[in-house]
Scaffold this motif. Structure first.
Motif, mmCIF file in Angstrom:
data_model
loop_
_atom_site.group_PDB
_atom_site.id
_atom_site.type_symbol
_atom_site.label_atom_id
_atom_site.label_comp_id
_atom_site.label_asym_id
_atom_site.label_seq_id
_atom_site.Cartn_x
_atom_site.Cartn_y
_atom_site.Cartn_z
ATOM 1 N N SER A 41 -5.566 5.983 12.961
ATOM 2 C CA SER A 41 -6.167 4.700 12.583
ATOM 3 C C SER A 41 -5.350 3.508 13.066
ATOM 4 C CB SER A 41 -6.308 4.621 11.063
ATOM 5 O OG SER A 41 -5.036 4.494 10.447
ATOM 6 N N GLY A 42 -4.157 3.750 13.623
ATOM 7 C CA GLY A 42 -3.304 2.655 14.066
ATOM 8 C C GLY A 42 -2.581 1.957 12.935
ATOM 9 N N THR A 43 -2.300 2.690 11.852
ATOM 10 C CA THR A 43 -1.646 2.119 10.675
ATOM 11 C C THR A 43 -0.157 2.435 10.673
ATOM 12 O OG1 THR A 43 -3.659 2.325 9.342
ATOM 13 C CG2 THR A 43 -1.584 2.121 8.151
ATOM 14 N N PRO A 44 0.713 1.434 10.669
ATOM 15 C CA PRO A 44 2.155 1.709 10.590
ATOM 16 C C PRO A 44 2.514 2.282 9.223
ATOM 17 C CG PRO A 44 1.738 -0.639 10.375
ATOM 18 C CD PRO A 44 0.423 -0.013 10.699
ATOM 19 N N PHE A 45 3.557 3.105 9.181
ATOM 20 C CA PHE A 45 3.907 3.703 7.895
ATOM 21 C C PHE A 45 5.399 3.982 7.820
ATOM 22 C CE2 PHE A 45 2.730 7.162 10.725
ATOM 23 C CZ PHE A 45 3.686 8.144 10.495
ATOM 24 N N SER A 46 5.866 4.110 6.583
ATOM 25 C CA SER A 46 7.266 4.390 6.293
ATOM 26 C C SER A 46 7.346 5.564 5.333
ATOM 27 C CB SER A 46 7.946 3.172 5.662
ATOM 28 O OG SER A 46 7.827 2.028 6.475
ATOM 29 N N ILE A 47 8.381 6.354 5.476
ATOM 30 C CA ILE A 47 8.601 7.508 4.604
ATOM 31 C C ILE A 47 9.992 7.421 3.996
ATOM 32 C CG2 ILE A 47 8.813 10.024 4.487
ATOM 33 C CD1 ILE A 47 6.891 10.183 6.876
ATOM 34 N N LEU A 48 10.049 7.553 2.675
ATOM 35 C CA LEU A 48 11.309 7.650 1.945
ATOM 36 C C LEU A 48 11.317 8.988 1.227
ATOM 37 C CD1 LEU A 48 13.934 6.558 0.663
ATOM 38 C CD2 LEU A 48 12.513 5.460 -1.087
ATOM 39 N N THR A 49 12.355 9.788 1.435
ATOM 40 C CA THR A 49 12.367 11.132 0.871
ATOM 41 C C THR A 49 13.778 11.596 0.562
ATOM 42 O OG1 THR A 49 11.671 13.427 1.253
ATOM 43 C CG2 THR A 49 12.478 12.203 3.167
ATOM 44 N N LYS A 50 13.868 12.593 -0.320
ATOM 45 C CA LYS A 50 15.090 13.359 -0.520
ATOM 46 C C LYS A 50 14.938 14.758 0.067
ATOM 47 C CE LYS A 50 16.218 11.043 -4.882
ATOM 48 N NZ LYS A 50 16.428 11.209 -6.341
ATOM 49 N N VAL A 93 1.828 1.201 5.305
ATOM 50 C CA VAL A 93 1.671 2.094 4.162
ATOM 51 C C VAL A 93 3.002 2.790 3.908
ATOM 52 C CG1 VAL A 93 0.555 4.206 3.328
ATOM 53 C CG2 VAL A 93 -0.798 2.444 4.503
ATOM 54 N N MET A 94 3.378 2.866 2.639
ATOM 55 C CA MET A 94 4.654 3.452 2.253
ATOM 56 C C MET A 94 4.427 4.788 1.558
ATOM 57 S SD MET A 94 7.934 2.713 2.273
ATOM 58 C CE MET A 94 9.413 3.397 1.530
ATOM 59 N N LEU A 95 5.171 5.804 1.943
ATOM 60 C CA LEU A 95 5.124 7.110 1.295
ATOM 61 C C LEU A 95 6.490 7.425 0.700
ATOM 62 C CD1 LEU A 95 3.438 7.800 4.393
ATOM 63 C CD2 LEU A 95 2.538 9.327 2.652
ATOM 64 N N GLY A 96 6.493 7.881 -0.546
ATOM 65 C CA GLY A 96 7.742 8.264 -1.187
ATOM 66 C C GLY A 96 8.266 7.259 -2.177
ATOM 67 N N TRP A 100 0.828 -1.198 0.000
ATOM 68 C CA TRP A 100 0.000 0.000 0.000
ATOM 69 C C TRP A 100 0.865 1.252 0.000
ATOM 70 C CZ3 TRP A 100 -5.123 -0.433 -0.736
ATOM 71 C CH2 TRP A 100 -5.708 -1.683 -0.488
ATOM 72 N N THR A 101 0.445 2.233 -0.780
ATOM 73 C CA THR A 101 1.154 3.507 -0.830
ATOM 74 C C THR A 101 0.148 4.659 -0.796
ATOM 75 O OG1 THR A 101 1.112 3.717 -3.255
ATOM 76 C CG2 THR A 101 2.955 2.493 -2.280
ATOM 77 N N VAL A 102 0.660 5.834 -0.444
ATOM 78 C CA VAL A 102 -0.086 7.082 -0.577
ATOM 79 C C VAL A 102 0.828 8.063 -1.296
ATOM 80 C CG1 VAL A 102 -1.141 9.043 0.609
ATOM 81 C CG2 VAL A 102 -1.495 6.727 1.484
ATOM 82 N N ASN A 103 0.326 8.690 -2.353
ATOM 83 C CA ASN A 103 1.116 9.637 -3.137
ATOM 84 C C ASN A 103 0.373 10.963 -3.232
ATOM 85 O OD1 ASN A 103 3.264 7.747 -4.024
ATOM 86 N ND2 ASN A 103 1.576 6.733 -5.069
ATOM 87 N N PRO A 104 0.707 11.931 -2.384
ATOM 88 C CA PRO A 104 -0.006 13.209 -2.420
ATOM 89 C C PRO A 104 0.285 14.057 -3.652
ATOM 90 C CG PRO A 104 1.779 13.275 -0.812
ATOM 91 C CD PRO A 104 1.670 11.859 -1.271
ATOM 92 N N TYR A 105 1.395 13.749 -4.365
ATOM 93 C CA TYR A 105 1.773 14.513 -5.549
ATOM 94 C C TYR A 105 2.057 13.569 -6.717
ATOM 95 C CZ TYR A 105 2.619 17.957 -1.874
ATOM 96 O OH TYR A 105 2.476 18.782 -0.790
ATOM 97 N N ARG A 106 1.858 14.089 -7.927
ATOM 98 C CA ARG A 106 2.306 13.424 -9.149
ATOM 99 C C ARG A 106 3.173 14.418 -9.891
ATOM 100 N NH1 ARG A 106 -2.352 10.010 -12.189
ATOM 101 N NH2 ARG A 106 -0.501 9.459 -13.402
ATOM 102 N N GLY A 107 4.324 13.944 -10.368
ATOM 103 C CA GLY A 107 5.332 14.860 -10.855
ATOM 104 C C GLY A 107 6.170 15.324 -9.677
ATOM 105 N N CYS A 108 7.382 15.857 -9.980
ATOM 106 C CA CYS A 108 8.279 16.197 -8.872
ATOM 107 C C CYS A 108 9.288 17.253 -9.305
ATOM 108 C CB CYS A 108 9.006 14.952 -8.383
ATOM 109 S SG CYS A 108 10.036 15.225 -6.924
#
Length: 363
Positions: free
Chosen positions: A150-159, A121-124, A61-69
């Motif tokens: 919601s009690g959902t674990p998550f990870s963030i990968l970013t520059k 859930v993975m972000l980034g 599962w992922t969440v992507n708040p943006y498209r393009g970068c």
């Protein structure tokens, strides 16, 4: 500031191709603060993205708040996704950024469903949630809040160094759910970094963010990828990178060779012809035709070079290829493992000798 308004559900004849009927398009925004970049604000219908089972990605599962970068990394594997909007994977990817302004509210509704099983859930993993636009739109605090509540674990990968803004919020979230942080740093040479990742913070600025996250109590992973053949894969370059990563307090490193997926491949090769024409024939040999990954022989050669240096620097880590579908990304979807086992080698010199065994270079 110039605002270009548009009614919901009404086609805009002046819109870029592919955007005139974009579902939920609210308006397109340009501002001197982001010269050359247009933000297309949309109302998203969904926030959670399910990763197909056929994907090689080791998460669901992922969440992507943006498209393009606006990071504008010439090698970015996500470039091809912009073509779904009839935008090009080159300049448009860097300058036409889709912003899901209601993503936090939609996510909150989705996480309340009885069918949600609280998988990580993975972000980034597609485009960066802490790219420069996040400084204006501030979508991540709402996303973090929804996941935490919601009690959902998550990870963030970013520059993005904007991660530092949210460290207090992330630290609070980590008291309730598993939170994993990773910083992507591919290029440690400032001149090369400016050419190949012109919109990103410097490597040192990202390392300072790693330090800040470490001081906040996180065990941070650094993604040393993509490693670029003939540009960042020398022993000296890798050793310098790992030295600086260790000094910043990171505990693990995930490394991998350059991928050149459709969209990214054409854009990267155009850049290479302009900046390093002497390497074009070598890259065509490494990534012939429709090939997207470096040859297995090169990846094995790279592993023989990196693994001993990880040991000598006391860093845990692995190659991206080491974790197949269905296993968590080490240091991201689960807490980082214990620190690396004691180094078997008795000296740094012997470690470097083991690395040098990969020579002579054949790539």
């Amino acid at each position: 500031m110039r605002w270009q308004g548009q009614e919901l559900g009404v086609a805009d004849a002046a819109a870029l191709p592919g955007l005139e009927h974009l579902n939920g398009l609210v308006r397109s925004v340009t501002t001197p603060e982001f010269a050359g970049v247009t933000f297309h604000e949309v109302l998203a219908k969904t926030a959670l993205n399910h990763v197909p089972g056929s994907s090689a990605m080791p998460f669901d599962w992922t969440v992507n708040p943006y498209r393009g970068c606006s990071h504008a990394c010439v090698y970015c594997f996500a470039r091809g996704t912009h073509e779904y909007l009839e935008l090009d994977s080159g300049r448009d990817f860097d300058s036409q950024v889709i912003v899901k302004i209601n993503v936090a509210e939609v996510l909150e509704r989705e996480l309340r469903r009885g069918s949600w099983t609280h998988q990580p859930v993975m972000l980034g993993t597609n485009t960066d949630p802490y790219q420069r636009a996040e400084g204006r739109y501030k979508l991540m605090p709402g996303i973090v809040g929804a996941l935490t509540e919601s009690g959902t674990p998550f990870s963030i990968l970013t520059k993005g160094t904007l991660l530092r803004r949210d460290l207090p919020l992330l630290r609070e979230a980590a008291q309730s759910v598993r939170v994993s942080l990773a910083m992507s740093i591919a290029v440690f040479d400032d001149a090369l970094q400016h050419l190949i990742e012109p919109g990103t913070p410097t490597a040192e600025a990202r390392l300072e963010t790693v330090r800040a996250a470490t001081e906040a109590g996180f065990r941070v992973t650094v993604f040393l990828m993509p490693i670029l053949p003939h540009l960042t894969d020398s022993i000296a370059a890798i050793d310098d990178a790992l030295t600086r990563i260790k000094a910043a307090g990171a505990t693990r490193v995930v490394y991998g060779a350059l991928h050149l997926r459709p969209g990214a491949k054409q854009w990267f090769m155009q850049w290479l012809r302009q900046e390093h024409p002497e390497l074009v024939s070598s890259y065509l040999g490494l990534y012939p035709g429709a090939s997207t990954t470096a040859p297995k022989a090169y990846r094995a050669w790279l592993a023989k070079r990196v693994r001993p240096l990880l040991q000598v620097h006391g860093l845990g880590g692995h190659a991206e290829d080491d974790h197949p579908r269905g296993t968590p990304v080490a240091g991201l979807a689960a807490r980082a493992d214990a620190r690396a086992a004691s180094v078997v080698m008795t000296s740094r010199g012997r470690a470097k000798a083991a690395v040098a065994a990969a020579e002579p270079r054949l790539f």
